[in-house]
Design a protein around this motif. Structure first.
Motif, short mmCIF file in Angstrom:
data_model
loop_
_atom_site.label_atom_id
_atom_site.label_comp_id
_atom_site.label_asym_id
_atom_site.label_seq_id
_atom_site.Cartn_x
_atom_site.Cartn_y
_atom_site.Cartn_z
N ALA A 126 23.96 -36.30 67.98
CA ALA A 126 24.67 -35.04 67.74
C ALA A 126 25.41 -34.68 69.01
N MET B 32 25.32 -32.11 70.74
CA MET B 32 24.59 -31.33 71.74
C MET B 32 23.69 -32.16 72.65
N ARG C 296 23.65 -42.56 63.91
CA ARG C 296 22.45 -42.19 63.19
C ARG C 296 21.93 -43.41 62.46
N MET D 1 31.52 -36.39 66.38
CA MET D 1 31.20 -35.00 66.08
C MET D 1 31.96 -34.07 67.03
N TRP E 209 18.06 -26.25 62.22
CA TRP E 209 18.45 -27.55 62.77
C TRP E 209 17.64 -27.89 64.02
N ASN F 102 28.55 -27.16 61.02
CA ASN F 102 27.22 -26.58 61.20
C ASN F 102 27.19 -25.78 62.50
N VAL G 228 24.83 -23.97 64.93
CA VAL G 228 23.40 -23.79 65.21
C VAL G 228 23.24 -22.68 66.24
N ASP H 196 25.43 -24.19 69.46
CA ASP H 196 25.73 -25.62 69.34
C ASP H 196 26.37 -25.79 67.97
N THR H 197 27.60 -26.23 67.94
CA THR H 197 28.19 -26.43 66.61
C THR H 197 28.58 -27.89 66.46
N GLY H 198 28.63 -28.32 65.21
CA GLY H 198 29.00 -29.71 64.99
C GLY H 198 29.79 -29.87 63.71
N1 SER Z 1 23.55 -30.14 66.33
C1 SER Z 1 24.04 -29.73 65.04
C2 SER Z 1 24.28 -30.90 64.10
O1 SER Z 1 24.23 -32.02 64.51
C3 SER Z 1 25.31 -28.96 65.25
O2 SER Z 1 26.09 -29.56 66.22
O3 SER Z 1 24.52 -30.69 62.95
#
Ligand code: SER
Length: 844
Positions: free
Chosen positions: A36, A38, A65, A88, A155, A197, A199, A220-222
């Protein structure tokens, strides 16, 4: 629209600093891959590392992943949106802004930059998050906001680490296209698609599952680049977007097939997997039997097998690398540099798997016939062990048939290998980090200064002492071993391959020096009692002078490798000590003697020219622009040290010579392979080079004495000649062996072993007697020869040989007066001779 660029620029305009994507292999042993955006900022969220300025950042992070938590490998190819590798987009606030701003920014970007129609958008919040629920209502109608529980709206990065409730933005792809029973908000259908997303990072989960609040609530956004690109381009599957179609078309071209979505899973698997494989290899991960390298192997082999399904039975994945580089090389420059190297490694790995795939598939199909519903764990293990089929590949093939595999049995058989793989993840230092007093020291003193570039001596203050368990103590007594933190220290802490300094601190022995979470700590054996607050003389061991010569020689070696073998060379590890150096680097094949000679000469020429070392401190961008080589994945601060040594220019924090002359001379001692695609050179310079040359010289002296000759080459040639003539003598001696006859009924009978020219010997014996029968056996080079001769008697040589040959595991025959045969069991010669005696006696 270049969404990557638009996103980063948008957040830059809101005061965020753009941070380049961190490596896929995170600096965090609890995690297999960066999964991710973050992940690189984890320690900032937890407060282990101070907040940066500005405390808000944005990035486009490459993620994988596959393996570990968030493992998408099995789904890839069969769904519209799973990937092993993806990018991301994210914005991060470390205790600066929180929900209000994060939501406002996200909404502005989605509606004004991406211009997605508002009537297609929905959001979700955590069921207990009234604050987010309130804030969203300023942007979107209440009936478009859904509340869900932990499963959807909480999350966590992994089993431990930062986490928090989250809020997601959804895009409605339209009921005209998606209208199954599952196509409602929160359902499993494809109609409502999560695109972003947010967070609200508030907690840190520790290994016992408990959650403690983070020092400051953070953001933290993704947003997955692949998804948002597909939506923006009006495609229902990520694979239909411009990020993947060029790859899919390339696969279709190679397979000479037409791609159709319905039947196209294999095309999608391949187009996804080639991205993971290319990035991982380019970043220095290699195919391996365990750990991350094994995940990489699994990904490649899964793709190769899908290629096989498409009828591609020779290496092809490597051909797709060009396309990946064409699509992504502008943003990820290192792909261009590593392209040829990556292709070569993939091709080798493909060849390796293709060599066994067909036999493996046969075994699989054979077992499949016998399988009712559970496929044998033993066969799955054999497929794994002998044919290189990773378990999930076998499982994948079975899933297509609606079957499963006996994993318990497989695991049992695998437990040994598993234990090995596990061991490789340990030792991250996290355990010490939790129990040691490092955080307290960092908070109280910050990182301590290294003053040893110029000084090998200083007078420094003991800021803190730690016992062998890294707990703070006020004193170390005579004989105790612990750690010392000095206010400013001349002792170099092991890093960048250079070993840690040893020396003396006021009569106490410094045994080693290392970095622990940013702190420079020396291991110390107290001789006199040692107290916090003492001001003591420091003396770095003069070994350091030899260490720095080896370090500078390592840089020259690196430059030589790039000059002679090519720019695909990149450092894969190094070790620099006072008496040797080791340098690991990417290169697909062994280095020839000729190349090694050139490399050694290149380094020695640089030493002889004797340029002065030049050290400049500059920001990382200027450093890279100046052509300095930086290690991929190495963390550099804003200001870096650029070191120029003759023709070499690298970023380096180590200690070095002032002038290249100091290195003296340089010898390569050994070249070897470390793993597929990685070679190692070991070398010595300076005093160690002299020692090495001296050792060689003494060996030569000993050889001369042993050979009793001033010129060993002549002496050896003479010895060889002597051996040859002795061998000839033995041969001649054999052929003159006398074999005395026995007389039976007036016939001379000669039976025996004769290691020489049998045919000649038989003729010789036959000429000597009027009526004679001869049977000889000889051994040579581990084989048996039989021969028989007969004159004026009723024994037929051909029949005799034919009857005896099977005893020595052979066959043969011939005329009545002369015959030969061969065999392989030299141990059976006595039996053969016995049998010959019996037959002859019985017939005469
Ligand atoms: N860490 C969260 C995700 O991977 C938002 O960045 O969805």
């Amino acid at each position: 629209m270049d969404i990557r660029k638009e996103y980063l620029e948008f957040f830059k305009s809101k005061g965020h600093e753009i941070i380049p994507s961190a490596p896929l292999v995170p600096d965090d042993a609890t995690l297999l891959f960066t999964n991710a955006g973050m992940v690189p900022f984890k320690s900032i969220f937890t407060g282990d590392v101070p907040r940066p300025t500005p405390p808000i950042r944005t990035s486009c992070q490459t993620c994988i992943r596959a393996g570990g938590k968030h493992n998408d490998l099995d789904n890839v190819g069969y769904t519209a949106r799973h990937h092993t590798f993806f990018e991301m987009l994210g914005n991060f606030s470390f205790g600066e802004y929180f929900k209000k701003e994060a939501i406002a920014y996200a909404w502005e970007f989605v509606t004004e930059i991406l211009k997605l129609p508002k009537d297609r958008l929905y959001v979700t919040v955590h069921e207990n998050d009234d604050e987010a629920y309130e804030i969203w209502q300023k942007h979107i109608d209440k009936d478009r906001i859904y509340k869900f529980g932990d499963k959807d709206n909480f999350w966590a990065m992994g089993d431990t680490g930062p986490c928090g409730p989250c809020s997601e933005i959804f895009y409605d792809q339209g009921s005209e296209h998606f209208n199954s029973d599952e196509d409602y908000m929160g359902g499993d259908g494809d109609r409502f698609l999560e695109i972003w997303n947010l967070v609200f990072m508030q907690f840190e989960r520790s290994s016992d599952g408990s959650m403690s609040p983070l020092p400051k609530p953070s953001i933290d956004t993704g947003m997955g680049l692949e998804r948002v690109t597909a939506i923006k381009e009006g495609k229902f599957s990520n694979y239909d977007s411009s990020l993947f179609m060029p790859l899919i078309n390339e696969v279709a071209r190679i397979a000479n097939l037409k791609y159709e979505y319905e039947s196209g899973a294999s095309f999608r698997v391949i187009s996804d997997h080639i991205r993971s494989v290319t990035f991982l290899l380019a970043q220095g991960v290699n195919f391996d039997k365990e750990g991350r390298g094994y995940v990489l192997r699994r990904i490649l082999r899964r793709a190769v097998r899908h290629g096989y399904l498409l009828g591609i039975k020779e290496p092809f994945m490597y051909k797709l690398v060009d396309k990946v580089v064409e699509l992504m090389g502008e943003h990820y420059e290192y792909l261009k540099e590593k392209k040829e190297y990556v292709k070569e490694l993939i091709k080798i790995e493909e060849e390796r798997f293709l060599a066994t795939i067909s036999a493996g598939l046969d075994l699989f199909n054979e077992e499949l016939k016998k399988t009712k519903d559970i496929f044998s764990g033993e066969v799955a293990f054999k497929l794994y062990d002998t044919y290189g089929f990773p378990l999930d590949l076998t499982a994948d093939m079975l899933r297509e048939k609606g079957l499963s595999v006996d994993e318990t049995k497989f695991d049992e058989l695998m437990s040994e290998q598993k234990a090995r793989a596990k061991a490789s993840w340990k030792g991250s230092g996290d355990a010490i980090k939790e129990s040691g007093d490092f955080k307290a020291l960092l908070e109280e003193f910050g990182e301590n200064e290294f003053i040893g570039y110029e000084n090998l001596k200083s007078s420094s203050k003991v800021l803190a002492l730690l016992n062998s368990e890294f707990k703070r103590v006020n004193e170390l007594k005579n004989g105790e071993i612990g750690y010392v933190m000095l206010d400013s220290t001349p002792f170099y802490a092991q890093s960048g391959g250079q070993c840690g300094d040893t020396g003396l601190l006021g009569g106490n022995k410094i045994l080693d020096t290392k970095k622990y979470f940013g702190l420079n700590l020396s291991t110390i054996e107290a001789k006199n009692s040692l107290k916090v607050g003492d001001i003591l003389p420091c003396e770095v061991s003069l070994n350091r002078l030899e260490i720095r010569r080896h370090h500078s020689a390592t840089h020259l070696l690196h430059a030589a490798l790039r000059a002679i073998l090519g720019s695909h060379i990149s450092q894969a590890g190094s070790s620099v000590e006072a008496d040797k150096l080791r340098f690991d680097f990417t290169h697909p094949k062994p280095i020839s003697k000729d190349e090694l000679d050139k490399i050694e000469k290149f380094v020695n020429d640089q030493i002889a020219i004797g340029a002065k070392a030049k050290i400049e401190i500059m920001d990382i961008e200027s450093a890279k622009n100046s052509g300095a080589i930086a290690l991929f994945g190495e963390k550099y601060g804003d200001q870096v040290r650029v070191l120029t040594l003759g023709c070499s220019k690298e970023l380096c924090g180590g200690t070095h010579v002032e002038n290249l002359n100091e290195i003296g001379s340089f010898f390569i001692i050994r070249e070897s392979g470390v793993s597929a695609g990685v070679r190692r050179i070991e070398a010595v310079c300076s005093r160690a080079a002299l020692n090495y040359a001296n050792e060689l010289r003494s060996e030569l002296e000993e050889i001369k004495i042993a050979l009793k000759g001033a010129n060993p080459i002549n002496a050896i040639t003479k010895l060889k000649d002597e051996i040859k003539s002795l061998q000839n003598e033995i041969k001649n001696a054999n052929s003159s062996v006398e074999l005395s006859p026995t007389i039976i009924n007036n016939v001379s009978v000669v039976i025996g072993e004769f290691n020489g020219d049998i045919k000649a010997k038989i003729d010789e014996i036959k000429n000597k007697f009027d009526s004679v029968v001869v049977f000889l056996a000889s051994k040579k080079d581990g084989k048996v020869s039989l021969g028989a001769g007969s004159k004026n008697c009723n024994i037929k040589a051909g029949e005799l040989v034919k009857a005896i040959a099977p005893i020595v595991g052979g066959g043969g025959g011939g005329r009545d007066d002369f015959a030969t045969a061969g065999g392989k069991d030299i141990d059976k010669i006595p039996n053969a001779l016995n049998e010959a005696t019996n037959i002859i006696k019985s017939k005469l």
